[in-house]
Design an enzyme around this catalytic site. Structure first.
Site, short mmCIF file in Angstrom:
data_model
loop_
_atom_site.label_atom_id
_atom_site.label_comp_id
_atom_site.label_asym_id
_atom_site.label_seq_id
_atom_site.Cartn_x
_atom_site.Cartn_y
_atom_site.Cartn_z
N CYS A 1 0.84 -1.26 -0.09
CA CYS A 1 0.54 0.01 0.31
C CYS A 1 0.54 1.35 -0.04
O CYS A 1 0.65 2.44 -0.76
CB CYS A 1 -0.85 -0.15 1.43
N HIS B 1 -2.81 6.22 4.61
CA HIS B 1 -1.13 5.88 5.21
C HIS B 1 -1.18 7.92 4.32
O HIS B 1 -1.56 7.54 3.67
CB HIS B 1 -0.65 5.21 4.14
#
Ligand code: 11C
Length: 348
Positions: free
Chosen positions: A151, A244
């Site tokens: 990710c 994130h």
């Protein structure tokens, strides 16, 4: 007719995200959910501890979970399996599915760096899918394994691609602030890290440093020549549930002003004409000086857009900026589904 698909590792956090996006999908019909022996034989609603911020789709509640054996009758008509398996299980099981003729779109790290396995973000390096032919020949499979990156790698690489294409890359430094959902099913209870930060995520820096260079590399004579710039990552876990954030510092080969970088990122929209169901504009720019923020911005583009802000001059590098990604959507299940949509549209 829709293509029948299954999900491996259906009860975990990324498995649930796959289900969120596949339950009502215009190209795919979700017929098969597989998980460990412990869950097999149970209705999905009883086998899983639904963690997501959206409701469990009605359609999957009564589906009976099966085991991750490609010979199970539930996989008979399935052409594509999405893998949300942990890496050690993926290593063993994904080849079994590929051998049985399934196309395995995998979010696991097990095969990402193998020479004959495409590691793909379709907006960045869709041509690497051609590695499948080499993979099939070499391994004698009717199916294939196609992977998406980690990710935090996806977040960075999507923003780096338009900069690389226009100005070239000399060196990149990335400091990440990663959500607890990235740590998997046990991540959310681990909000025990509130009032804290953990400056270490196992293998994360290595993954960012190697996967990015493969993704931004060039396919030549059936091999990926890795991109030739320096990338350094420093990864941290922070008490955010989903999303994130990355502070990215870029030194370009040619001179570039922040406004030019912003323009290149904003124009980057390579797949917009393909009408892929999960596709959203890859980069959305925020002008406000306190954005992007996970809670406000992670769901932009249904969680598929990287949200970039604070693009500014840097006294050491050329520019620096902040990028945000919904880590379990754009960074995991959504990434894998977009790979499959692209593959079906282009090759099937
Ligand atoms: C994390 N990036 O936030 C990790 C999770 O290789 O797909 C995803 C690990 C991977 O902890």
């Amino acid at each position: 007719m829709k293509i029948k698909v299954g999900v491996l590792g259906a009860t975990g956090m990324v498995g649930q995200r796959f289900i969120q996006f596949l339950a009502e999908h215009p190209m795919f019909e979700l017929t098969t959910l597989a998980a460990s022996e412990r869950s097999a034989g149970k209705k999905y609603s009883e086998a899983t501890n639904w963690y997501l911020d959206v409701e469990m789709p009605e359609k999957v509640r009564d589906l009976i979970v099966t085991t991750t054996d490609p010979k199970n009758k539930e996989f008979e008509d399935v052409d594509i399996v999405f893998s949300a398996l942990p890496s050690d299980l993926a290593k063993k099981l994904e080849p079994e599915f590929a051998k049985e003729g399934k196309l395995v779109f995998s979010n696991a790290s097990a095969y990402r760096m193998e020479e004959d396995v495409p590691l793909v973000i379709p907006e960045v390096n869709a041509d690497h899918l051609e590695l499948i032919e080499i993979q099939r020949k070499k391994r004698g499979w009717d199916g294939a394994i196609i992977t998406n990156p980690n990710c935090s790698t996806i977040c960075a690489v999507i923003t780096l691609k338009p900069i690389m294409d226009k100005f070239g890359l000399e060196s990149v430094f990335i400091a990440t602030l990663q959500a607890v959902s990235g740590a998997g099913y046990n991540g959310v209870p681990s909000m025990a890290i509130l009032d804290n930060l953990i400056p270490y995520i196992k293998n994360e820096e290595e993954k960012m440093q190697t996967e990015s260079l493969k993704l931004l590399g060039t396919l030549k004579d059936g091999k990926v020549e890795f991109a030739n710039f320096k990338l350094s990552a420093s990864c941290n876990r922070v008490p955010v549930i989903d999303g994130h954030t990355e502070c990215i510092f870029v030194k370009t080969k040619e001179e570039a002003e922040p406004e030019e970088i912003k323009e290149a990122m904003d124009k980057f929209d390579p797949l917009k004409d393909l009408n892929l169901p999960t596709y959203a504009k890859p980069i959305v720019i925020k002008e406000e000086s306190d954005r992007p923020q996970p809670r406000l911005d992670r769901n932009i583009g249904n969680g598929m857009s990287i949200v970039v802000g604070r693009i500014r001059k840097d006294p050491i590098f050329t520019v620096k900026y902040v990028a945000l990604e919904h880590n379990t959507i754009r960074g995991a299940a959504g990434a894998s589904i977009l790979n499959a949509e692209y593959f079906v549209k282009k090759y099937l």
